[in-house]
Design a protein around this motif. Sequence first.
Motif, PDB file in Angstrom:
ATOM      1  N   LEU A 192      -3.848   4.291  -5.163  1.00 52.00           N
ATOM      2  CA  LEU A 192      -2.809   3.363  -4.718  1.00 52.00           C
ATOM      3  C   LEU A 192      -3.439   2.324  -3.807  1.00 52.00           C
ATOM      4  N   LEU A 193      -3.101   1.071  -4.042  1.00 54.32           N
ATOM      5  CA  LEU A 193      -3.601  -0.020  -3.224  1.00 54.32           C
ATOM      6  C   LEU A 193      -2.442  -0.965  -2.970  1.00 54.32           C
ATOM      7  N   GLU A 194      -2.220  -1.323  -1.719  1.00 55.48           N
ATOM      8  CA  GLU A 194      -1.176  -2.283  -1.372  1.00 55.48           C
ATOM      9  C   GLU A 194      -1.833  -3.617  -1.051  1.00 55.48           C
ATOM     10  N   ILE A 195      -1.331  -4.676  -1.666  1.00 58.33           N
ATOM     11  CA  ILE A 195      -1.915  -6.005  -1.531  1.00 58.33           C
ATOM     12  C   ILE A 195      -0.852  -6.971  -1.042  1.00 58.33           C
ATOM     13  N   ASN A 196      -1.175  -7.760  -0.020  1.00 55.46           N
ATOM     14  CA  ASN A 196      -0.278  -8.819   0.428  1.00 55.46           C
ATOM     15  C   ASN A 196      -0.260  -9.914  -0.630  1.00 55.46           C
ATOM     16  N   VAL A 197       0.925 -10.305  -1.060  1.00 50.76           N
ATOM     17  CA  VAL A 197       1.080 -11.293  -2.126  1.00 50.76           C
ATOM     18  C   VAL A 197       1.006 -12.699  -1.533  1.00 50.76           C
ATOM     19  N   ARG A 198       0.211 -13.528  -2.170  1.00 51.09           N
ATOM     20  CA  ARG A 198       0.105 -14.930  -1.781  1.00 51.09           C
ATOM     21  C   ARG A 198       0.485 -15.777  -2.980  1.00 51.09           C
ATOM     22  N   GLY A 199       1.281 -16.808  -2.738  1.00 47.00           N
ATOM     23  CA  GLY A 199       1.673 -17.697  -3.831  1.00 47.00           C
ATOM     24  C   GLY A 199       2.929 -17.215  -4.517  1.00 47.00           C
ATOM     25  N   ASN A 200       3.427 -18.056  -5.403  1.00 46.81           N
ATOM     26  CA  ASN A 200       4.690 -17.758  -6.074  1.00 46.81           C
ATOM     27  C   ASN A 200       4.595 -17.894  -7.587  1.00 46.81           C
ATOM     28  N   SER A 201       3.417 -17.688  -8.147  1.00 48.21           N
ATOM     29  CA  SER A 201       3.254 -17.881  -9.585  1.00 48.21           C
ATOM     30  C   SER A 201       4.052 -16.873 -10.415  1.00 48.21           C
ATOM     31  N   MET A 202       4.451 -15.736  -9.814  1.00 48.79           N
ATOM     32  CA  MET A 202       5.234 -14.736 -10.552  1.00 48.79           C
ATOM     33  C   MET A 202       6.635 -14.580  -9.965  1.00 48.79           C
ATOM     34  N   TYR A 203       7.068 -15.608  -9.205  1.00 46.22           N
ATOM     35  CA  TYR A 203       8.411 -15.616  -8.626  1.00 46.22           C
ATOM     36  C   TYR A 203       9.441 -15.680  -9.750  1.00 46.22           C
ATOM     37  N   PRO A 204      10.550 -14.988  -9.713  1.00 49.11           N
ATOM     38  CA  PRO A 204      11.106 -14.207  -8.616  1.00 49.11           C
ATOM     39  C   PRO A 204      10.732 -12.722  -8.654  1.00 49.11           C
ATOM     40  N   THR A 205       9.973 -12.303  -9.668  1.00 47.98           N
ATOM     41  CA  THR A 205       9.622 -10.881  -9.767  1.00 47.98           C
ATOM     42  C   THR A 205       8.767 -10.444  -8.590  1.00 47.98           C
ATOM     43  N   ILE A 206       7.762 -11.239  -8.268  1.00 49.81           N
ATOM     44  CA  ILE A 206       6.908 -10.978  -7.118  1.00 49.81           C
ATOM     45  C   ILE A 206       6.974 -12.208  -6.232  1.00 49.81           C
ATOM     46  N   LYS A 207       7.368 -12.019  -4.988  1.00 45.90           N
ATOM     47  CA  LYS A 207       7.536 -13.134  -4.058  1.00 45.90           C
ATOM     48  C   LYS A 207       6.368 -13.209  -3.087  1.00 45.90           C
ATOM     49  N   GLY A 208       5.918 -14.436  -2.803  1.00 43.33           N
ATOM     50  CA  GLY A 208       4.873 -14.645  -1.810  1.00 43.33           C
ATOM     51  C   GLY A 208       5.304 -14.080  -0.468  1.00 43.33           C
ATOM     52  N   GLY A 209       4.372 -13.462   0.235  1.00 39.36           N
ATOM     53  CA  GLY A 209       4.670 -12.849   1.521  1.00 39.36           C
ATOM     54  C   GLY A 209       5.060 -11.387   1.410  1.00 39.36           C
ATOM     55  N   GLY A 210       5.298 -10.925   0.199  1.00 38.15           N
ATOM     56  CA  GLY A 210       5.659  -9.522  -0.011  1.00 38.15           C
ATOM     57  C   GLY A 210       4.422  -8.653  -0.165  1.00 38.15           C
ATOM     58  N   VAL A 211       4.650  -7.414  -0.498  1.00 38.97           N
ATOM     59  CA  VAL A 211       3.564  -6.465  -0.715  1.00 38.97           C
ATOM     60  C   VAL A 211       3.672  -5.927  -2.139  1.00 38.97           C
ATOM     61  N   ALA A 212       2.578  -5.982  -2.864  1.00 36.56           N
ATOM     62  CA  ALA A 212       2.522  -5.412  -4.210  1.00 36.56           C
ATOM     63  C   ALA A 212       1.739  -4.114  -4.148  1.00 36.56           C
ATOM     64  N   ARG A 213       2.260  -3.111  -4.791  1.00 31.53           N
ATOM     65  CA  ARG A 213       1.561  -1.821  -4.870  1.00 31.53           C
ATOM     66  C   ARG A 213       0.901  -1.714  -6.233  1.00 31.53           C
ATOM     67  N   VAL A 214      -0.398  -1.508  -6.211  1.00 31.04           N
ATOM     68  CA  VAL A 214      -1.174  -1.358  -7.437  1.00 31.04           C
ATOM     69  C   VAL A 214      -1.521   0.114  -7.565  1.00 31.04           C
ATOM     70  N   VAL A 215      -1.136   0.702  -8.686  1.00 33.55           N
ATOM     71  CA  VAL A 215      -1.342   2.128  -8.922  1.00 33.55           C
ATOM     72  C   VAL A 215      -2.175   2.293 -10.193  1.00 33.55           C
ATOM     73  N   LYS A 216      -3.194   3.114 -10.110  1.00 34.68           N
ATOM     74  CA  LYS A 216      -4.001   3.396 -11.289  1.00 34.68           C
ATOM     75  C   LYS A 216      -3.195   4.259 -12.247  1.00 34.68           C
ATOM     76  N   CYS A 217      -3.234   3.902 -13.530  1.00 39.02           N
ATOM     77  CA  CYS A 217      -2.508   4.695 -14.525  1.00 39.02           C
ATOM     78  C   CYS A 217      -3.269   4.654 -15.844  1.00 39.02           C
ATOM     79  N   LYS A 218      -2.801   5.441 -16.764  1.00 36.28           N
ATOM     80  CA  LYS A 218      -3.384   5.462 -18.098  1.00 36.28           C
ATOM     81  C   LYS A 218      -2.667   4.427 -18.965  1.00 36.28           C
ATOM     82  N   LEU A 219      -3.361   3.922 -19.953  1.00 33.17           N
ATOM     83  CA  LEU A 219      -2.808   2.916 -20.842  1.00 33.17           C
ATOM     84  C   LEU A 219      -1.477   3.358 -21.442  1.00 33.17           C
TER      85      LEU A 219
END
Length: 70
Positions: free
Chosen positions: A23-50
């Motif tokens: 698990l890795l938490e990343i501070n989101v910068r920018g709004n290229s995936m807005y409104p799903t991911i908003k700048g200033g938020g935190v995205a959680r990246v989780v390793k998974c299988k395909l």
Amino acid sequence: NNKQMKLIDIPDLVEALLENERLLEINVRGNSMYPTIKGGGVARVVKCKLLDIKQGDIIVFKLNGKLIAH
């Protein structure tokens, strides 16, 4: 006695962290995936299988040495 630090790029660092922590938490910068991911938020990246990825998931993968979220 000089110790040299090995330089590591961000995609390799993320890959290594996920390998150990899953698990890795990343501070989101920018709004290229807005409104799903908003700048200033935190995205959680989780390793998974395909086979665990389902429609609607946002995935992060390495392509030509760069991290891509889609």
